[in-house]
Enzyme design. Sequence first.
Site, PDB file in Angstrom:
ATOM      1  N   ASP A  11       0.779  -1.254   0.000  1.00 30.79           N
ATOM      2  CA  ASP A  11       0.000   0.000   0.000  1.00 30.79           C
ATOM      3  C   ASP A  11       0.806   1.297   0.000  1.00 30.79           C
ATOM      4  O   ASP A  11       0.465   2.234   0.743  1.00 30.79           O
ATOM      5  CB  ASP A  11      -0.954   0.005   1.204  1.00 30.79           C
ATOM      6  CG  ASP A  11      -1.974  -1.106   1.172  1.00 30.79           C
ATOM      7  OD1 ASP A  11      -1.830  -2.022   0.345  1.00 30.79           O
ATOM      8  OD2 ASP A  11      -2.916  -1.083   1.985  1.00 30.79           O
ATOM      9  N   LYS A  97      -7.153  -4.939  -3.076  1.00 28.32           N
ATOM     10  CA  LYS A  97      -7.912  -5.448  -1.923  1.00 28.32           C
ATOM     11  C   LYS A  97      -8.877  -4.387  -1.426  1.00 28.32           C
ATOM     12  O   LYS A  97      -8.734  -3.207  -1.767  1.00 28.32           O
ATOM     13  CB  LYS A  97      -6.945  -5.856  -0.803  1.00 28.32           C
ATOM     14  CG  LYS A  97      -6.097  -4.707  -0.306  1.00 28.32           C
ATOM     15  CD  LYS A  97      -4.978  -5.231   0.592  1.00 28.32           C
ATOM     16  CE  LYS A  97      -4.070  -4.131   1.072  1.00 28.32           C
ATOM     17  NZ  LYS A  97      -4.718  -3.112   1.886  1.00 28.32           N
ATOM     18  N   CYS A 141      -2.325  -2.525   7.600  1.00 32.20           N
ATOM     19  CA  CYS A 141      -2.247  -3.449   6.470  1.00 32.20           C
ATOM     20  C   CYS A 141      -0.986  -4.309   6.474  1.00 32.20           C
ATOM     21  O   CYS A 141      -1.037  -5.465   6.065  1.00 32.20           O
ATOM     22  CB  CYS A 141      -2.409  -2.683   5.164  1.00 32.20           C
ATOM     23  SG  CYS A 141      -4.120  -2.126   4.967  1.00 32.20           S
TER      24      CYS A 141
END
Length: 207
Positions: A11, A97, A141
């Site tokens: 990310d 995701k 995450c």
Amino acid sequence: MQRRAALLVVDVQLDFCPGGALAVPDGDQVLRPLNRYMELFNLRSAPIFASRDWHPEQSKHFREQGGVWPPHCVQGTLGADFHPGLRLPEGTIVISKGMAAWDNGYSALQGVTENGTPFAMLLRRMELDRLYVGGLATDYCVKESVLDALREGFGVTVLTDAIRGVEVQPGDSERALQAMLTAGASQATFASVRSSLQAEGETRPPA
Ligand code: VGL
């Protein structure tokens, strides 16, 4: 280092970097170490995966729909782009995701490739058995991806020089790292990863 290791960059998107909708303090500080890791893995032809939060406009993950976060990484918006300073090598596999309105999408292991292949299935198909993980954010995450990968039976090494946390509460990042280590992850920094990759390269039988 295991034979079949890969790098997972979690990310590193504009919304998680300074100036973004959900900026991680010093989030952009992961760019330089991650670029070095990507170069290292790429040189050794080890697979590189880059996950991204890829939310619909309406998501229960967002405050307005009962979640805890400001809207961020909405599909197709600038904030959802990878940071332009992230030098993703050709062949990097993007894992998306959090694409369903009900899905927080914290774990990259629950993500899918562009073709819709579940990431965990792809890792098995590619016969990979260890993930080296860096990126954003340590306490969400990165942590959930690491815990999930361990649960799925993969070895995991957390790249502690290439992660940064949101720190909703001070100490969240350190607690997240401890939780990952307790669950069975290893930790490493660049020099040791480079030498273990080198050692592995030297012991590999000629092709
Ligand atoms: C993340 C908070 C909310 C992350 C995603 O990428 O770590 N953190 N959504």
